[in-house]
Design an enzyme around this catalytic site. Structure first.
Site, PDB file in Angstrom:
ATOM      1  N   TYR A 176      -5.639   0.439 -12.895  1.00 50.45           N
ATOM      2  CA  TYR A 176      -4.862  -0.776 -13.079  1.00 50.45           C
ATOM      3  C   TYR A 176      -4.788  -0.933 -14.581  1.00 50.45           C
ATOM      4  O   TYR A 176      -5.825  -0.970 -15.247  1.00 50.45           O
ATOM      5  CB  TYR A 176      -5.572  -1.987 -12.475  1.00 50.45           C
ATOM      6  CG  TYR A 176      -5.462  -2.101 -10.972  1.00 50.45           C
ATOM      7  CD1 TYR A 176      -4.213  -2.127 -10.347  1.00 50.45           C
ATOM      8  CD2 TYR A 176      -6.598  -2.211 -10.182  1.00 50.45           C
ATOM      9  CE1 TYR A 176      -4.111  -2.248  -8.969  1.00 50.45           C
ATOM     10  CE2 TYR A 176      -6.497  -2.341  -8.798  1.00 50.45           C
ATOM     11  CZ  TYR A 176      -5.247  -2.352  -8.204  1.00 50.45           C
ATOM     12  OH  TYR A 176      -5.145  -2.471  -6.854  1.00 50.45           O
ATOM     13  N   THR A 202      -1.334   2.378 -10.467  1.00 53.28           N
ATOM     14  CA  THR A 202      -0.779   1.488  -9.432  1.00 53.28           C
ATOM     15  C   THR A 202       0.131   0.460 -10.100  1.00 53.28           C
ATOM     16  O   THR A 202      -0.281  -0.216 -11.046  1.00 53.28           O
ATOM     17  CB  THR A 202      -1.924   0.802  -8.654  1.00 53.28           C
ATOM     18  OG1 THR A 202      -2.693   1.833  -8.035  1.00 53.28           O
ATOM     19  CG2 THR A 202      -1.397  -0.142  -7.587  1.00 53.28           C
TER      20      THR A 202
HETATM   21  C1  LIG Z   1      -9.367  -3.123   1.384  1.00 53.99           C
HETATM   22  C2  LIG Z   1      -8.331  -2.459   0.543  1.00 53.99           C
HETATM   23  C3  LIG Z   1      -8.505  -2.387  -0.816  1.00 53.99           C
HETATM   24  C4  LIG Z   1      -7.547  -1.756  -1.607  1.00 53.99           C
HETATM   25  N1  LIG Z   1      -7.762  -1.639  -2.953  1.00 53.99           N
HETATM   26  C5  LIG Z   1      -6.874  -0.958  -3.718  1.00 53.99           C
HETATM   27  C6  LIG Z   1      -7.136  -0.716  -5.090  1.00 53.99           C
HETATM   28  O1  LIG Z   1      -8.165  -1.111  -5.617  1.00 53.99           O
HETATM   29  N2  LIG Z   1      -6.199  -0.042  -5.790  1.00 53.99           N
HETATM   30  C7  LIG Z   1      -5.023   0.424  -5.226  1.00 53.99           C
HETATM   31  O2  LIG Z   1      -4.204   1.031  -5.929  1.00 53.99           O
HETATM   32  N3  LIG Z   1      -4.788   0.221  -3.921  1.00 53.99           N
HETATM   33  C8  LIG Z   1      -5.665  -0.432  -3.160  1.00 53.99           C
HETATM   34  N4  LIG Z   1      -5.436  -0.602  -1.813  1.00 53.99           N
HETATM   35  C9  LIG Z   1      -4.204  -0.036  -1.238  1.00 53.99           C
HETATM   36  C10 LIG Z   1      -4.443   1.407  -0.774  1.00 53.99           C
HETATM   37  O3  LIG Z   1      -4.641   2.264  -1.840  1.00 53.99           O
HETATM   38  C11 LIG Z   1      -3.262   1.919   0.062  1.00 53.99           C
HETATM   39  O4  LIG Z   1      -2.085   1.778  -0.675  1.00 53.99           O
HETATM   40  C12 LIG Z   1      -3.122   1.190   1.390  1.00 53.99           C
HETATM   41  O5  LIG Z   1      -4.381   0.930   1.940  1.00 53.99           O
HETATM   42  C13 LIG Z   1      -2.307   2.026   2.357  1.00 53.99           C
HETATM   43  O6  LIG Z   1      -2.121   1.353   3.577  1.00 53.99           O
HETATM   44  P1  LIG Z   1      -3.077   1.562   4.853  1.00 53.99           P
HETATM   45  O7  LIG Z   1      -4.317   0.821   4.546  1.00 53.99           O
HETATM   46  O8  LIG Z   1      -2.313   0.957   5.964  1.00 53.99           O
HETATM   47  O9  LIG Z   1      -3.327   3.041   5.004  1.00 53.99           O
HETATM   48  C14 LIG Z   1      -6.378  -1.222  -1.014  1.00 53.99           C
HETATM   49  C15 LIG Z   1      -6.221  -1.301   0.364  1.00 53.99           C
HETATM   50  C16 LIG Z   1      -7.182  -1.893   1.151  1.00 53.99           C
HETATM   51  C17 LIG Z   1      -6.985  -1.927   2.634  1.00 53.99           C
END
Ligand SMILES: Cc1cc2nc3c(=O)[nH]c(=O)nc-3n(C[C@H](O)[C@H](O)[C@H](O)COP(=O)(O)O)c2cc1C
Length: 422
Positions: A176, A202
């Site tokens: 980030y 991201t």
């Molecule tokens: C609990 C949680 C925390 C997440 N934290 C981040 C993060 O810190 N950085 C990021 O780029 N994406 C984060 N994401 C998004 C994931 O990288 C990803 O894009 C997303 O989970 C994909 O969808 P799905 O959970 O349905 O597979 C997070 C998703 C979840 C569920």
């Protein structure tokens, strides 16, 4: 021949050919439709799961409600989550028969390196809240299966700790971009030194998404023991025991900033990031760059023009803008527009091997999974993640075989189409 004569003959036969013996456990065991209780550490409920949805339901029983909702939920009214998932139920496979699909190849190439599955572990923040073993457990499974693991800026293990605990994992660092670029630079240099091979920037987080479930549950980071959570504790004893007897939860890579988790969470979102920052990033990071959170054809083309190595077509699992573009629906247009100039991955809503192949069929080079592995982690730590990968592997394999295609690399748009409605 009379009856008596038959009996005598049978007895003679038995006597010479079939000697009686004591019943042997080896011969009885396969006949039993039940098994003796196991006294080891085997997790029967986990073993019984045959789909990711079943693992999701098991995970719900094993962690406090606020933790489950933090993972399972999304932004605002959760319209994006529903649409993203439903897109996959509109996929129709177009099978070919009479092909030799005895052996199928599940491997693919991700940024020039072989991966045993077309799946990447997405970055997820605060992972030790889901299970005390957190990122290290997930990265260990990734190593075992020769898959890529992405560590979040908001991880509960720092870049150095992850590299030290799981030195062989193929690791990407998700960034980030901080408003203070000097801080970003420091973090990037640390990731480089700790052997991270790729930066994932991201870009769909100009501001944090509003997670209504978390607000309603009163979720705080780190979790606080309110009266309600205290009452909930008795049913989730194991989770609480593990959390209370291991080091406190923190954003480990940001530890030295001396910020509280809520301060850190507030600082990492910078609404002023632009395409110029990609150029800046390219000037300081000489390894591959992946941009995550793209859902527009124009943005994808601009990033390809800038020479970015890959993008993730993603709506952040429906956790940022609610009601935005559905990744699977825009994917074929993006793939066509960038025309092989960079790799294109996708994420959001992938909950089965069929979903993985559908995304590949519509042109993705690989998929990222987030919740899918977090459900496994919440259900049973590393064993749960392992189970998720086992289920996905089996489903990808059988879907390939049933569609008459011998490898993931050959699976293309001939094998899939999107129905107008389910
Ligand atoms: C609990 C949680 C925390 C997440 N934290 C981040 C993060 O810190 N950085 C990021 O780029 N994406 C984060 N994401 C998004 C994931 O990288 C990803 O894009 C997303 O989970 C994909 O969808 P799905 O959970 O349905 O597979 C997070 C998703 C979840 C569920």
């Amino acid at each position: 021949m009379g009856c008596k004569a038959v009996l005598v003959r049978e007895r003679c036969y038995m006597h010479t050919h079939l000697k009686r013996q004591f019943p042997r456990w080896k011969s009885i065991k396969p006949l039993l439709g039940w098994s003796l209780p196991a006294f080891g550490r085997e997790d029967k409920a986990l073993n019984r799961c045959i789909t990711l949805e079943e693992i999701r339901l098991l995970s719900k029983k094993r962690v406090p409600r606020a933790v489950f909702d933090y993972v399972d939920g999304g932004a605002n009214e959760e319209i994006s989550i529903g649409r993203t998932r439903r897109a996959y139920s509109r996929v129709e496979f177009r099978p070919l028969v009479l092909r030799d699909v005895n052996t199928v190849d599940l491997t693919t190439t991700i940024l020039g390196e072989k991966s045993s599955l077309p799946i990447i572990f997405a970055p997820t923040g605060y992972t030790r809240m889901m299970h005390y073993t957190g990122e290290v457990a997930v990265a260990s499974v990734a190593t075992k299966h020769n898959m890529v693991y992405s560590l979040s800026t908001m991880g509960t293990f720092s870049v150095e700790e992850l590299a030290e605990s799981v030195p062989d994992v193929r690791r990407w660092f998700q960034l980030y971009m901080w408003s203070d670029r000097a801080r970003s630079l420091e973090m990037i240099q640390r990731a480089d030194k700790a052997g991270f091979s790729t930066l994932v920037l991201t870009v769909d987080t100009a501001v944090p998404g509003q997670h209504n479930r978390d607000v309603r549950n009163g979720l705080t980071i780190p979790p606080k023991i309110s009266l309600r959570t205290f009452l909930n504790m008795s049913t989730k004893i194991k989770w609480w025991f593990n959390i209370l007897t291991t080091p406190p939860l923190e954003f480990a890579t940001l530890r030295q900033e001396g910020l509280s988790p809520s301060e850190a969470a507030a600082r990492v979102f910078d609404a002023s990031v632009t395409f110029d920052d990609i150029t800046w990033l390219q000037s300081i990071w000489k390894k591959p760059i992946v941009v995550k959170g793209v859902t527009s054809v124009d943005d994808a083309v601009r990033l390809a023009d800038l020479g970015v190595d890959a993008i993730v077509v993603s709506n952040h699992g429906g956790r940022q803008l609610d009601g935005g573009t559905v990744p699977l629906e825009i994917l074929p247009k993006i793939v066509k527009a960038v025309n092989g100039r960079m790799q294109v991955y996708i994420d959001g809503g992938i909950m089965s091997g069929r979903d993985v192949l559908a995304a590949i069929g519509f042109g993705a080079d690989a998929v990222l999974i987030g919740r899918a592995y977090l459900y496994g982690l919440m259900a049973g730590g590393a064993a749960g993640v392992e189970k998720v990968i086992a289920i996905l592997t089996k489903e990808i394999e059988s879907t390939l075989q049933l569609t008459g295609v011998t490898s993931v690399k050959e699976f293309n748009s001939d094998s899939v189409r999107l129905r107008k409605r389910d």
